[in-house]
Design a protein around this motif. Sequence first.
Motif, PDB file in Angstrom:
ATOM      1  N   ILE A  11       0.857  -1.187   0.000  1.00  0.00           N
ATOM      2  CA  ILE A  11       0.000   0.000   0.000  1.00  0.00           C
ATOM      3  C   ILE A  11       0.890   1.233   0.000  1.00  0.00           C
ATOM      4  O   ILE A  11       1.967   1.242   0.622  1.00  0.00           O
ATOM      5  N   GLU A  12       0.439   2.297  -0.682  1.00  0.00           N
ATOM      6  CA  GLU A  12       1.197   3.546  -0.652  1.00  0.00           C
ATOM      7  C   GLU A  12       0.256   4.723  -0.523  1.00  0.00           C
ATOM      8  O   GLU A  12      -0.965   4.599  -0.740  1.00  0.00           O
ATOM      9  N   ALA A  13       0.812   5.865  -0.135  1.00  0.00           N
ATOM     10  CA  ALA A  13       0.013   7.076   0.031  1.00  0.00           C
ATOM     11  C   ALA A  13      -0.739   7.390  -1.255  1.00  0.00           C
ATOM     12  O   ALA A  13      -0.200   7.255  -2.356  1.00  0.00           O
ATOM     13  N   GLY A  14      -2.007   7.790  -1.096  1.00  0.00           N
ATOM     14  CA  GLY A  14      -2.848   8.113  -2.243  1.00  0.00           C
ATOM     15  C   GLY A  14      -3.737   6.980  -2.699  1.00  0.00           C
ATOM     16  O   GLY A  14      -4.689   7.208  -3.470  1.00  0.00           O
ATOM     17  N   ASP A  15      -3.457   5.753  -2.260  1.00  0.00           N
ATOM     18  CA  ASP A  15      -4.301   4.621  -2.640  1.00  0.00           C
ATOM     19  C   ASP A  15      -5.703   4.771  -2.060  1.00  0.00           C
ATOM     20  O   ASP A  15      -5.879   5.240  -0.923  1.00  0.00           O
ATOM     21  N   HIS A  16      -6.701   4.373  -2.837  1.00  0.00           N
ATOM     22  CA  HIS A  16      -8.059   4.243  -2.329  1.00  0.00           C
ATOM     23  C   HIS A  16      -8.196   2.852  -1.723  1.00  0.00           C
ATOM     24  O   HIS A  16      -7.813   1.856  -2.353  1.00  0.00           O
ATOM     25  N   ASN A  51      -5.297  -5.276   7.220  1.00  0.00           N
ATOM     26  CA  ASN A  51      -6.698  -4.825   7.203  1.00  0.00           C
ATOM     27  C   ASN A  51      -7.058  -4.067   5.933  1.00  0.00           C
ATOM     28  O   ASN A  51      -8.240  -3.792   5.700  1.00  0.00           O
ATOM     29  N   VAL A  52      -6.071  -3.699   5.143  1.00  0.00           N
ATOM     30  CA  VAL A  52      -6.250  -2.706   4.085  1.00  0.00           C
ATOM     31  C   VAL A  52      -6.347  -3.384   2.721  1.00  0.00           C
ATOM     32  O   VAL A  52      -5.504  -4.209   2.371  1.00  0.00           O
ATOM     33  N   VAL A  53      -7.379  -3.016   1.962  1.00  0.00           N
ATOM     34  CA  VAL A  53      -7.600  -3.566   0.624  1.00  0.00           C
ATOM     35  C   VAL A  53      -7.594  -2.428  -0.390  1.00  0.00           C
ATOM     36  O   VAL A  53      -8.440  -1.529  -0.326  1.00  0.00           O
ATOM     37  N   LYS A  54      -6.663  -2.460  -1.312  1.00  0.00           N
ATOM     38  CA  LYS A  54      -6.595  -1.452  -2.367  1.00  0.00           C
ATOM     39  C   LYS A  54      -7.731  -1.678  -3.360  1.00  0.00           C
ATOM     40  O   LYS A  54      -7.975  -2.810  -3.787  1.00  0.00           O
ATOM     41  N   VAL A  55      -8.437  -0.593  -3.723  1.00  0.00           N
ATOM     42  CA  VAL A  55      -9.588  -0.718  -4.621  1.00  0.00           C
ATOM     43  C   VAL A  55      -9.471   0.246  -5.801  1.00  0.00           C
ATOM     44  O   VAL A  55      -8.683   1.199  -5.783  1.00  0.00           O
ATOM     45  N   ASP A  56     -10.283  -0.008  -6.798  1.00  0.00           N
ATOM     46  CA  ASP A  56     -10.314   0.740  -8.057  1.00  0.00           C
ATOM     47  C   ASP A  56     -10.697   2.203  -7.796  1.00  0.00           C
ATOM     48  O   ASP A  56     -11.748   2.496  -7.226  1.00  0.00           O
ATOM     49  N   LYS A  57      -9.871   3.124  -8.276  1.00  0.00           N
ATOM     50  CA  LYS A  57     -10.131   4.550  -8.058  1.00  0.00           C
ATOM     51  C   LYS A  57     -11.284   5.080  -8.910  1.00  0.00           C
ATOM     52  O   LYS A  57     -11.760   6.189  -8.676  1.00  0.00           O
ATOM     53  N   GLU A  58     -11.745   4.304  -9.876  1.00  0.00           N
ATOM     54  CA  GLU A  58     -12.849   4.754 -10.728  1.00  0.00           C
ATOM     55  C   GLU A  58     -14.204   4.652 -10.041  1.00  0.00           C
ATOM     56  O   GLU A  58     -15.182   5.226 -10.514  1.00  0.00           O
ATOM     57  N   VAL A  59     -14.284   3.901  -8.940  1.00  0.00           N
ATOM     58  CA  VAL A  59     -15.556   3.660  -8.259  1.00  0.00           C
ATOM     59  C   VAL A  59     -15.685   4.616  -7.068  1.00  0.00           C
ATOM     60  O   VAL A  59     -14.694   4.926  -6.397  1.00  0.00           O
TER      61      VAL A  59
END
Length: 363
Positions: free
Chosen positions: A76-81, A148-156
């Motif tokens: 994970i990195e800063a800015g991720d949704h 706990n963190v799941v990266k998700v699509d920024k389009e949604v």
Amino acid sequence: MKIQAAVTHGLGEEFKFEEVELGEPKDHEVLVKIVASGVCHTDAVARDLGLSPFPVVLGHEGSGIVEKVGSAVTSIEAGDHVVLSFAYCGHCENCLTGHPTVCLNFNELNFGGKMQDGTNRIHHHDHAVSTFFGQSSFGTFAVTNERNVVKVDKEVDLALLGPLGCGIQTGAGTVLNRLKPEFGSSIAIFGSGAVGLSAIMAAKIAGCLNIIAVDIHDNRLELAKELGATHTLNGKNVDVVNEIKEITGGGTHYAVETTGVPPVVKQAIHSLRPLGFCAIVGVTPEITFDVHNDIMAEGKTVMGVIEGDSIPQVFIPQLVAYYKRGMFPFDKLTKVYEFEQLNEAFEDSKNGSTIKPIVKIGQ
């Protein structure tokens, strides 16, 4: 850092919006600016029955944007949704074999009030405040473990996605990850709340021939039909077991029980055909079975399923992809509230006027 959070100080007390101190993320942790959080029945149970030590910041269906990551965080990195889900240790036998929902340390990590290292990240007037599900998403920011963190699509729309972390994942995952119904099989879903309706959508994705929704509220049954139920039964008006056996020619292959109501649990099991499978996902009190006649004599299987037996980092992005294709329209279950309307959102969830409340916390 100072943040605003909804703090619960005692059994059954309303949420109080207060300024609390949130510690910096440690090596394997992530700081997330919370955009929104789903309201789940488990939050209400924690408030009213004291699942975690008081005072506590509840909330466990958070979504937000990563602000900062610890030195050892790699995925994970800063800015991720991101969507925040349940906590698990990552090193016990169940975690290592792909079943983190039954992590041997699940209760301690999700309800014990502390992070995995045994310390607190939230303080109020120099006193520790419990973290819930390793995240505490009823606040403007949260510190949580990378797991706990799941990266998700920024389009949604990020504000919509929080409920995927628990309730929606539970219903859909019970069908797609655990029961895995064969194409053309039959399934009955008992209860048409957020979990049950998610199971119905998943059963449609799986290609079930008969998808039978059972509830006592006609408006929820109408929504169940819109989302994929082929048949709806109002338990107040019909003999549910007889109706299901009539529809399916002898009983369903699968059942999902979400209500936790003992007579309904028995209906779910009695409606199965021989060799059928019933998944129990509702919090159910003590119940008495005739094991021989209800289960053993017809080779039935009754199983408990937590969090849809999901690996969140794999399953939640899959649900988002189905949503983008119009195949998993879980947004039809939701209603958005402002953060200061949190107590109202809980009341609407309790009285059934809203299936899945989402409180909008940040931008």
